[in-house]
Write a protein that holds these residues in place. Structure first.
Motif, PDB file in Angstrom:
ATOM      1  N   SER A   1       1.211   3.703   2.335  1.00 42.24           N
ATOM      2  CA  SER A   1       1.798   3.707   3.558  1.00 42.24           C
ATOM      3  C   SER A   1       3.088   2.855   3.855  1.00 42.24           C
ATOM      4  O   SER A   1       4.035   3.131   4.383  1.00 42.24           O
ATOM      5  CB  SER A   1       0.801   3.442   4.525  1.00 42.24           C
ATOM      6  OG  SER A   1       0.157   2.156   4.776  1.00 42.24           O
TER       7      SER A   1
ATOM      8  N   THR B   1       0.829  -1.027  -0.042  1.00 36.65           N
ATOM      9  CA  THR B   1       0.168   0.120   0.100  1.00 36.65           C
ATOM     10  C   THR B   1       0.803   1.140   0.091  1.00 36.65           C
ATOM     11  O   THR B   1       2.230   1.018   0.321  1.00 36.65           O
ATOM     12  CB  THR B   1      -0.841   0.103   1.237  1.00 36.65           C
ATOM     13  OG1 THR B   1      -0.135  -0.185   2.602  1.00 36.65           O
ATOM     14  CG2 THR B   1      -1.704  -1.297   1.321  1.00 36.65           C
TER      15      THR B   1
ATOM     16  N   TYR C   1       5.811   3.874   1.483  1.00 38.05           N
ATOM     17  CA  TYR C   1       6.711   5.202   2.111  1.00 38.05           C
ATOM     18  C   TYR C   1       7.478   4.832   3.261  1.00 38.05           C
ATOM     19  O   TYR C   1       8.725   5.431   3.384  1.00 38.05           O
ATOM     20  CB  TYR C   1       5.422   5.958   2.802  1.00 38.05           C
ATOM     21  CG  TYR C   1       5.957   7.111   3.350  1.00 38.05           C
ATOM     22  CD1 TYR C   1       6.380   8.298   2.651  1.00 38.05           C
ATOM     23  CD2 TYR C   1       6.001   7.324   4.744  1.00 38.05           C
ATOM     24  CE1 TYR C   1       7.132   9.325   3.484  1.00 38.05           C
ATOM     25  CE2 TYR C   1       6.552   8.408   5.400  1.00 38.05           C
ATOM     26  CZ  TYR C   1       7.078   9.752   4.821  1.00 38.05           C
ATOM     27  OH  TYR C   1       7.553  10.693   5.520  1.00 38.05           O
ATOM     28  N   GLN C   2       7.130   3.726   4.061  1.00 39.48           N
ATOM     29  CA  GLN C   2       7.969   3.469   5.329  1.00 39.48           C
ATOM     30  C   GLN C   2       8.946   2.510   4.841  1.00 39.48           C
ATOM     31  O   GLN C   2      10.149   2.489   5.324  1.00 39.48           O
ATOM     32  CB  GLN C   2       6.858   2.418   6.334  1.00 39.48           C
ATOM     33  CG  GLN C   2       5.837   3.326   7.130  1.00 39.48           C
ATOM     34  CD  GLN C   2       4.875   2.354   7.567  1.00 39.48           C
ATOM     35  OE1 GLN C   2       5.082   1.171   8.024  1.00 39.48           O
ATOM     36  NE2 GLN C   2       3.868   2.818   8.172  1.00 39.48           N
TER      37      GLN C   2
END
Length: 389
Positions: free
Chosen positions: A56, A54, A59-60
């Protein structure tokens, strides 16, 4: 039902049951793979972390963004840089208005041949004043000492000292550069970037991201990608005597693309990196007929990744290394999801695996059974012809 039909039914049923147990080819099914090994109750699913891909999660997992930065510490080092004389260097010493104390170079001798050789103990001999310790000193300090000691014999001596040959101090550039070898440290400061350029630049198989600088037995990791491609000057270093710059091969910069893709193969990560979408594109995309579009996985060996990035031996017994892998799952049933793949950066030794669709696995079972079914059909037809005859 006659005997031949019963025999055919029994054989097909047994093979079908076997085919459902062991499907030809490999398959990855997550997160419901809760099967334990026969002997030690080892549960693979408990040793992995599974993450749907996903925004998120992407991004992490992203690396810190590399940006152009200045290096004030290096600038200060360059401004205050001085060369210190060592054994093997050759000095030219000139005493103005006293040619008898200055050895001329002449037509057949270079300045290095006519100069004062610094001996192994760091000393030179000079007329009138005898032994002068010059090792570990700058030319300014040597000039001041010679002028002070000559003042007992010459009124207001004007002394000039320079280095005719720099031979005492060296740095080394090894590995994947076009001209590896030693490089002299001189009165002109030499940075790591200067040394790479003097060595002819990087070779084709160089690993830009994992260069090491060894100084006094301590290794520093340096990214030439950040320095040369992104302008991050904090990666640059002023080289000191005895420094070793090593540029490794990019053998470790590889990922494996397997499963239901058109051309499974090993891919090399280039100096700009590689995303999941780029990897899938490089192997011709997924097999549209047999691939499960919901099952595009990236299997990341946590221990191997840590070993590559940290540059040391992974402690397999550590409590912090209980996990085998992180698994990222991308659902590209909607092709627009490939946009997420363009943002997910692959790491060395990642395995990109595209699992097969259920119908494809069923077709493999049927293909495995076809020779047996054909054989029994031929047997049945032969039995019928014998009976009719």
């Amino acid at each position: 039902m006659d005997f031949s039909k019963k025999l055919l039914f029994t054989a097909v049923a047994s093979l079908l049951l076997a085919g459902c147990t062991v499907v030809p080819g490999s398959h990855l099914s997550l997160p419901d793979n809760k099967q334990q090994a026969d002997n030690d109750a080892f549960n693979v699913s408990e040793q992995v972390n599974v993450y749907p891909l996903t925004p998120s999660v992407i991004y992490q997992s992203k690396r810190p963004e590399v940006t152009a930065r200045t290096n004030p510490a290096l600038d200060a080092e360059l401004t205050g840089y001085e060369y210190y004389i060592g054994p093997g260097d050759i000095l030219n010493i000139t005493i103005w208005d006293h040619p008898e104390l200055t050895i001329p170079a002449g037509s057949y001798r270079s300045s290095s041949e006519s100069g004062n050789w610094v001996h192994a103990d760091g000393s030179i001999f000079y007329p009138y004043i005898g032994i002068v310790q010059v090792g570990g000193k700058t030319v300014t300090q040597i000039r001041d000492e010679i002028a002070r000691r000559l003042a007992a014999f010459i009124e207001s001596p004007q002394v000039d000292v320079n280095v005719a040959a720099f031979r005492s101090q060296k740095a080394y550039v090894t590995g994947e550069v076009n001209t590896p070898g030693q490089q002299a440290i001189t009165n002109v400061p030499m940075t790591l970037l200067d040394a790479i350029n003097k060595a002819g630049g990087l070779a084709k198989e160089a690993d830009w991201r994992n260069v090491t600088l060894t100084r006094n037995g301590v290794e520093q990791d340096i990214s030439l990608y950040a320095l040369m491609q992104r302008g991050d000057l904090t990666q640059n270093r002023l080289l000191r005597p005895g420094d070793i710059v090593h540029v490794p091969r990019n053998d470790a910069q590889k990922v494996f693309v397997m499963g239901e893709v058109n051309a499974p193969q090993l891919l090399k990560i280039d100096r700009a990196g590689m995303t999941l979408t780029e990897a899938l594109s490089s192997v011709g995309g997924i097999n549209e007929l047999e691939a499960d579009a919901t099952g595009v996985f990236v299997i990341r060996n946590v221990r191997k990744t840590n070993k590559v990035h940290q540059g040391n031996k992974a402690n397999l017994d550590s409590a912090d290394n209980t996990q085998l892998a992180d698994i990222y799952q991308l659902n590209i049933k909607d092709a627009a999801a490939l946009v997420l793949g363009t943002e997910f950066e692959l790491e060395p030794y990642d395995v990109v695996y595209v699992t097969s669709a259920p119908i494809a696995r069923w077709n493999r079972v049927v293909r495995q059974l076809l020779p047996t079914i054909t054989g029994f059909n031929q047997l049945t037809e032969g039995a019928v012809r014998v009976r009719d005859w």
